[in-house]
Design a protein around this motif. Structure first.
Motif, PDB file in Angstrom:
ATOM      1  N   ASP A 276      48.790  50.655  65.135  1.00  0.00           N
ATOM      2  CA  ASP A 276      49.434  50.511  66.435  1.00  0.00           C
ATOM      3  C   ASP A 276      48.443  49.951  67.455  1.00  0.00           C
ATOM      4  O   ASP A 276      47.224  50.069  67.313  1.00  0.00           O
ATOM      5  CB  ASP A 276      50.051  51.831  66.910  1.00  0.00           C
ATOM      6  CG  ASP A 276      49.114  52.983  66.712  1.00  0.00           C
ATOM      7  OD1 ASP A 276      48.185  53.100  67.502  1.00  0.00           O
ATOM      8  OD2 ASP A 276      49.309  53.738  65.727  1.00  0.00           O
ATOM      9  N   ASP A 277      49.000  49.316  68.465  1.00  0.00           N
ATOM     10  CA  ASP A 277      48.182  48.621  69.465  1.00  0.00           C
ATOM     11  C   ASP A 277      47.231  49.568  70.184  1.00  0.00           C
ATOM     12  O   ASP A 277      46.142  49.178  70.588  1.00  0.00           O
ATOM     13  CB  ASP A 277      49.101  47.932  70.489  1.00  0.00           C
ATOM     14  CG  ASP A 277      49.853  46.778  69.830  1.00  0.00           C
ATOM     15  OD1 ASP A 277      49.391  46.333  68.762  1.00  0.00           O
ATOM     16  OD2 ASP A 277      50.879  46.360  70.374  1.00  0.00           O
ATOM     17  N   GLU A 278      47.667  50.819  70.330  1.00  0.00           N
ATOM     18  CA  GLU A 278      46.831  51.771  71.064  1.00  0.00           C
ATOM     19  C   GLU A 278      45.491  51.965  70.354  1.00  0.00           C
ATOM     20  O   GLU A 278      44.427  51.937  70.974  1.00  0.00           O
ATOM     21  CB  GLU A 278      47.582  53.099  71.184  1.00  0.00           C
ATOM     22  CG  GLU A 278      46.980  54.045  72.191  1.00  0.00           C
ATOM     23  CD  GLU A 278      47.591  55.445  72.097  1.00  0.00           C
ATOM     24  OE1 GLU A 278      48.806  55.544  71.867  1.00  0.00           O
ATOM     25  OE2 GLU A 278      46.838  56.417  72.239  1.00  0.00           O
ATOM     26  N   ILE A 279      45.544  52.153  69.036  1.00  0.00           N
ATOM     27  CA  ILE A 279      44.293  52.346  68.284  1.00  0.00           C
ATOM     28  C   ILE A 279      43.456  51.062  68.330  1.00  0.00           C
ATOM     29  O   ILE A 279      42.240  51.111  68.528  1.00  0.00           O
ATOM     30  CB  ILE A 279      44.597  52.727  66.810  1.00  0.00           C
ATOM     31  CG1 ILE A 279      45.205  54.134  66.730  1.00  0.00           C
ATOM     32  CG2 ILE A 279      43.335  52.638  65.949  1.00  0.00           C
ATOM     33  CD1 ILE A 279      44.224  55.277  66.862  1.00  0.00           C
ATOM     34  N   ARG A 280      44.123  49.911  68.180  1.00  0.00           N
ATOM     35  CA  ARG A 280      43.357  48.652  68.206  1.00  0.00           C
ATOM     36  C   ARG A 280      42.704  48.452  69.569  1.00  0.00           C
ATOM     37  O   ARG A 280      41.562  47.998  69.660  1.00  0.00           O
ATOM     38  CB  ARG A 280      44.262  47.462  67.852  1.00  0.00           C
ATOM     39  CG  ARG A 280      44.602  47.427  66.358  1.00  0.00           C
ATOM     40  CD  ARG A 280      45.191  46.097  65.948  1.00  0.00           C
ATOM     41  NE  ARG A 280      44.219  45.012  66.020  1.00  0.00           N
ATOM     42  CZ  ARG A 280      44.507  43.726  65.790  1.00  0.00           C
ATOM     43  NH1 ARG A 280      45.738  43.389  65.459  1.00  0.00           N
ATOM     44  NH2 ARG A 280      43.588  42.797  65.886  1.00  0.00           N
ATOM     45  N   ALA A 281      43.417  48.826  70.636  1.00  0.00           N
ATOM     46  CA  ALA A 281      42.838  48.693  71.979  1.00  0.00           C
ATOM     47  C   ALA A 281      41.642  49.632  72.126  1.00  0.00           C
ATOM     48  O   ALA A 281      40.624  49.288  72.727  1.00  0.00           O
ATOM     49  CB  ALA A 281      43.900  49.004  73.028  1.00  0.00           C
ATOM     50  N   GLU A 282      41.778  50.825  71.541  1.00  0.00           N
ATOM     51  CA  GLU A 282      40.686  51.795  71.633  1.00  0.00           C
ATOM     52  C   GLU A 282      39.451  51.296  70.874  1.00  0.00           C
ATOM     53  O   GLU A 282      38.316  51.462  71.325  1.00  0.00           O
ATOM     54  CB  GLU A 282      41.168  53.127  71.054  1.00  0.00           C
ATOM     55  CG  GLU A 282      40.655  54.314  71.822  1.00  0.00           C
ATOM     56  CD  GLU A 282      41.361  55.601  71.395  1.00  0.00           C
ATOM     57  OE1 GLU A 282      42.601  55.655  71.548  1.00  0.00           O
ATOM     58  OE2 GLU A 282      40.678  56.516  70.914  1.00  0.00           O
TER      59      GLU A 282
ATOM     60  N   THR B 223      45.856  63.351  67.911  1.00  0.00           N
ATOM     61  CA  THR B 223      46.315  64.004  69.142  1.00  0.00           C
ATOM     62  C   THR B 223      46.675  65.445  68.786  1.00  0.00           C
ATOM     63  O   THR B 223      46.664  65.803  67.617  1.00  0.00           O
ATOM     64  CB  THR B 223      47.580  63.325  69.700  1.00  0.00           C
ATOM     65  OG1 THR B 223      48.610  63.406  68.694  1.00  0.00           O
ATOM     66  CG2 THR B 223      47.356  61.863  70.043  1.00  0.00           C
TER      67      THR B 223
END
Ligand code: BES
Ligand code: ZN
Length: 464
Positions: free
Chosen positions: A263-269, A380
């Motif tokens: 997911d984009d969230e992990i890639r952004a992180e 989480t």
């Protein structure tokens, strides 16, 4: 760490800091190399030594046999049947220390230089496993405010992780009731950088094969036969060259079919982490980096699959020249896998692919050696929050979430068989030479990390 109202277990840790270090060094002196039969007695000695330290710490401990090296099982269940149970996993076996001449000090003679202890197993995983023993001891022996433990604890220390855990799955299956837990906690990985405590959200899986290519029934004179008889070394080289395309992608048909997008969230992180590709390149000493085009170094290491040639052997490799046409060539080839790839399927695809690209006149045999499935966490919820709080307190800064390119095959199986989540908190530092000469573990990470574990057990009492 000089706050006047720190808890009794943290005070205990500080007061026993020298003994804690001396005992770690004793553990590191035992050459517990699981891969070599000549170390069978050392493996036994390491298991007994560890069981004795668990008992010193206040746990019950026993050594349980497997078809290979034994498992050390520690238990403390006095928090009672209504309290949550934590399973702590680690391994007391280490990789072979060779090549010995590249060590600055002997592999099984721990030596402190620049605040690091150098020894095989210091980071992977004896040092990190022993931190748990000492954190448990601090709770169970300190008494007083914050002493004892709000959770039941089961410690599983295996002696075969470095050879692919061939007997651990049957062990966990057989003892599933005794190992029942609300969470599994593992310290067998690294921090992102010094001063940056880290929580893992993934591990890659592994599929490992041995490939043998054969032609003539024996080695031949390369002048008398070369030009007419197939050369397995050349054939194998050509076959290996087909494993990647020129953009660094694995060119085996269907290989990416089971790769799930992150997911984009992990890639952004991942993108937000302070990672210096040039410093990384300089650290490994290669003239340039490579890999799959279109992905950053951290993505290539953590969330993309790879195919590596781990070893090659054929023909004359001794001193000088020998004009030989070899009968056989061998390669060790492995894949690092990401969710939802499966080791057995990866090897099957490799087998099919190599058969289809093999030149005429050679036979190809692919043998699966070992493997492990990839693991991905939901980073989480209460378990991760508890770990974040404990790490922040001990290191003075909140942890980052990171992936890991290495593998710990039992993690997924623990989750499935025991029906509980795994939490991976590692304390080795980048560049610590796991599996290589001059392996080291930072003594500051040893101390702070142990304090973090002391706090984590307390947090888990409420979180689980
Ligand atoms: N501790 C490592 C896994 C690891 C490596 C974590 C690097 C973080 C950074 C573990 O002991 C290991 O080496 N695993 C093997 C698994 C194999 C032998 C099945 C690996 O990854 O090669
Ligand atoms: Zn290892």
């Amino acid at each position: 760490m000089s706050s006047p109202n720190r808890s009794a277990p943290l005070t205990f840790l500080e007061e026993h800091s020298e003994r804690r270090r001396a005992e770690l060094f004793d553990f590191l002196r035992i050459p517990s190399v699981s891969a070599k039969s000549e170390h069978r007695e050392d493996m036994r000695a390491a298991a007994e030594w560890l069981a004795a330290r668990l008992r010193d710490a206040g746990l019950d401990a026993e050594i349980l046999p497997t078809a290979g090296h034994p498992v050390v099982l520690g238990e403390w269940r006095e928090a009672g049947p209504d309290a949550p149970t934590l399973l702590i996993y680690g391994h007391y076996d280490v990789q072979p220390p060779e090549p010995l001449d590249l060590w600055t000090s002997p592999a099984f003679t721990p030596e402190v230089r620049d605040g690091r202890v150098y020894a095989r197993g210091s980071a992977d995983d004896k040092g990190q496993l022993f931190m748990h023993v000492k954190a448990l001891e601090a709770h169970l022996r300190a008494g007083g405010e914050g002493g004892a433990l709000p959770i039941n604890v089961v410690v599983v220390a295996e002696g075969e992780e470095e050879i692919g855990s061939p007997n651990l799955l049957p062990f966990v299956t057989e003892h599933r009731d005794r190992l029942a837990a609300d969470a599994v906690l593992i310290s067998d990985s690294a921090m992102f950088d010094k001063g940056m405590p880290s929580l893992l959200f993934s591990l890659r899986g592994l599929a490992y094969a041995e490939v043998r290519v054969r032609a003539a029934k024996g080695d031949l004179h390369s002048g008398a036969y070369g030009g007419a008889v197939p050369n397995p070394a050349a054939a194998l080289s050509r076959m290996i060259a087909t494993l990647h395309d020129d953009r660094g992608r694995i060119a085996i048909p269907g290989f990416y079919d089971d790769v799930v997008e992150w997911d984009d969230e992990i890639r952004a992180e991942i993108r937000a982490l302070p990672f210096d590709e040039e410093r990384f390149r300089d650290g490994v000493g290669a003239p340039a980096l490579d890999g799959e085009a279109g992905w950053s170094v951290l993505e290539r290491l953590w969330i993309r699959p790879t195919c590596e040639v781990n070893g090659l052997l054929s023909g004359w490799t001794g001193e000088g020249a020998k004009t030989v046409l070899p009968a056989e060539a061998m390669a060790k080839i492995s894949f690092r896998l990401v969710p939802d790839q499966d080791p057995g399927r990866a090897i099957a695809m490799l087998r099919e692919h190599l058969a289809s690209v093999a030149p005429d006149g050679v036979t190809v045999e692919v043998t699966e050696l070992h493997g492990g499935r990839p693991w991905k966490a939901d980073p989480t919820g209460p378990l991760f929050d508890a770990a974040s709080a404990a790490l922040e307190e001990a290191f003075g800064t909140a942890p980052v979430r990171v992936g890991e390119g290495g593998s710990i095959p039992i993690v997924v199986e623990f989750e499935e068989i025991l029906g509980c989540p795994a939490l991976l908190v590692g304390f080795a530092l980048p560049g610590c030479n796991m599996h290589a000469p001059d392996e080291w573990f930072g003594l500051d990470e040893y101390d702070r990390g142990t304090a973090a574990l002391v706090r984590l057990y307390e947090e888990l009492g409420a979180a689980l």
